[in-house]
Design an enzyme around this catalytic site. Structure first.
Site, PDB file in Angstrom:
ATOM      1  N   HIS A  92       0.856  -1.186   0.000  1.00 21.16           N
ATOM      2  CA  HIS A  92       0.000   0.000   0.000  1.00 21.16           C
ATOM      3  C   HIS A  92       0.891   1.235   0.000  1.00 21.16           C
ATOM      4  O   HIS A  92       1.860   1.317   0.772  1.00 21.16           O
ATOM      5  CB  HIS A  92      -0.896   0.022   1.237  1.00 21.16           C
ATOM      6  CG  HIS A  92      -1.596   1.330   1.445  1.00 21.16           C
ATOM      7  ND1 HIS A  92      -2.512   1.828   0.551  1.00 21.16           N
ATOM      8  CD2 HIS A  92      -1.494   2.258   2.437  1.00 21.16           C
ATOM      9  CE1 HIS A  92      -2.956   2.990   0.990  1.00 21.16           C
ATOM     10  NE2 HIS A  92      -2.343   3.287   2.131  1.00 21.16           N
ATOM     11  N   HIS A  94       0.910   5.818  -0.980  1.00 18.22           N
ATOM     12  CA  HIS A  94       0.140   7.030  -1.246  1.00 18.22           C
ATOM     13  C   HIS A  94       0.706   7.697  -2.505  1.00 18.22           C
ATOM     14  O   HIS A  94       0.841   8.921  -2.551  1.00 18.22           O
ATOM     15  CB  HIS A  94       0.210   7.987  -0.060  1.00 18.22           C
ATOM     16  CG  HIS A  94      -0.379   7.433   1.199  1.00 18.22           C
ATOM     17  ND1 HIS A  94      -0.394   8.140   2.385  1.00 18.22           N
ATOM     18  CD2 HIS A  94      -0.972   6.254   1.475  1.00 18.22           C
ATOM     19  CE1 HIS A  94      -0.964   7.412   3.331  1.00 18.22           C
ATOM     20  NE2 HIS A  94      -1.317   6.261   2.802  1.00 18.22           N
ATOM     21  N   TYR A 119       0.366  -2.418 -21.575  1.00 21.35           N
ATOM     22  CA  TYR A 119       1.006  -2.969 -20.386  1.00 21.35           C
ATOM     23  C   TYR A 119       0.164  -2.756 -19.133  1.00 21.35           C
ATOM     24  O   TYR A 119       0.223  -3.564 -18.197  1.00 21.35           O
ATOM     25  CB  TYR A 119       2.420  -2.402 -20.212  1.00 21.35           C
ATOM     26  CG  TYR A 119       3.411  -3.201 -21.017  1.00 21.35           C
ATOM     27  CD1 TYR A 119       4.061  -4.289 -20.458  1.00 21.35           C
ATOM     28  CD2 TYR A 119       3.644  -2.905 -22.353  1.00 21.35           C
ATOM     29  CE1 TYR A 119       4.948  -5.052 -21.201  1.00 21.35           C
ATOM     30  CE2 TYR A 119       4.520  -3.675 -23.109  1.00 21.35           C
ATOM     31  CZ  TYR A 119       5.171  -4.749 -22.528  1.00 21.35           C
ATOM     32  OH  TYR A 119       6.029  -5.511 -23.264  1.00 21.35           O
TER      33      TYR A 119
END
Length: 218
Positions: A92, A94, A119
Site C-alpha cells: 500500500h 500514497h 502494459y
C-alpha cells in the site's frame, strides 16, 4: 523464500519505493504471507529505513507474535489474502499520481483508470475505486473483498484496488512482483493525469488480442 529472506526482501523493496518517491515519510506499508501467518511493516514506519527484525509477525488470526506494533492496515491486508489465495505480498502506498487521479480525474465512479496502454491491461488490469473511509477503517476490507469476488465471478483477476483519497493496494506472488505492479499502475495514472485531451481507451479488439496472446485479465 525463507522467513529471514522474506524479511530482507520486504526491507529491500521498501527502500526502493522510498528512494524513488513512490512513498514518503511514514506513509505506506508492505506485508507478505507466511505458512503460519504474516509479516507486515510496523505502524508509522518509514519504508526507506526498515530493519528486518523490526517487522511485525502476526498469526493467521491477526494476533501479534513478534516485532514492533503491526501497521493499522493489517485488517485490510488480511482481507485481501483471504479473498485472493494466490496473493503472497501486498503493498500500500500514497503514490502521487494515483491519489491525484482519485481526487480529480477518476475514469468512472467505480473504476480508477481506463485501459489506455497495453502494459496496464496486461500487468495490472481493472482497478476498482473504493469509496473513501478513514485510514484503518475495518469496513474497507469488506469492500475490497467484495470487489475481488465481483471481478472473479466475471472471470477477471484483479491485482489492485484504489482507496479514494488514500492510495492503492496491490498484490502479487512476491514483494518484488507487487512492486512492479504498483510501478505500472502509478505510471499509467501519471499518463492519464498529464494527457490533455484524455486518450480514448484501447478498443475491444485490441484488448481481445492482448487476452489471446498474453493472457491479459480484462
Amino acid at each position: 523464500m525463507t522467513e529471514a529472506e522474506l524479511r530482507t526482501e520486504i526491507c529491500r523493496v521498501g527502500k526502493s519505493l522510498f528512494d524513488r518517491g513512490y512513498v514518503h515519510a511514514t506513509a505506506g506499508n508492505i506485508s507478505a504471507r507466511l505458512a503460519d501467518g504474516f509479516l507486515i511493516t510496523p505502524t508509522d514506519a518509514c519504508l526507506g529505513f526498515l530493519e528486518p527484525e523490526a517487522l511485525a509477525k502476526v498469526a493467521l488470526d491477526g494476533t501479534q507474535i513478534s516485532g514492533q506494533r503491526a501497521s493499522k492496515t493489517l485488517v485490510l491486508h488480511r482481507s485481501i489474502y483471504a479473498a485472493e489465495p494466490e496473493a503472497m505480498s501486498v503493498i500500500h502506498t500514497h503514490s502521487t499520481h494515483l491519489v491525484g487521479t482519485s481526487l480529480t480525474s477518476a475514469w468512472t465512479q467505480d473504476e480508477l483508470l481506463p485501459p489506455i496502454t497495453p502494459y496496464f491491461v496486461m500487468k495490472v488490469g481493472h482497478v476498482p475505486l473504493i469509496p473513501y473511509h478513514r485510514p484503518g477503517d475495518p469496513r474497507v476490507g469488506q469492500l475490497v473483498a467484495q470487489a475481488v469476488a465481483k471481478h472473479g465471478a466475471a472471470g477477471r483477476k484483479i491485482r489492485a484496488v484504489m482507496l479514494d483519497r488514500l492510495g492503492p493496494n496491490v498484490w502479487h506472488s512476491s514483494p518484488a512482483a507487487a512492486m512492479a505492479t504498483l510501478e505500472e499502475l502509478e505510471e499509467t495514472a501519471k499518463l492519464w493525469m498529464l494527457a490533455s485531451p484524455k486518450p480514448v481507451p484501447l478498443s475491444e479488439e485490441a484488448i481481445a488480442e492482448l487476452r489471446e496472446h498474453f493472457g491479459a485479465s480484462w
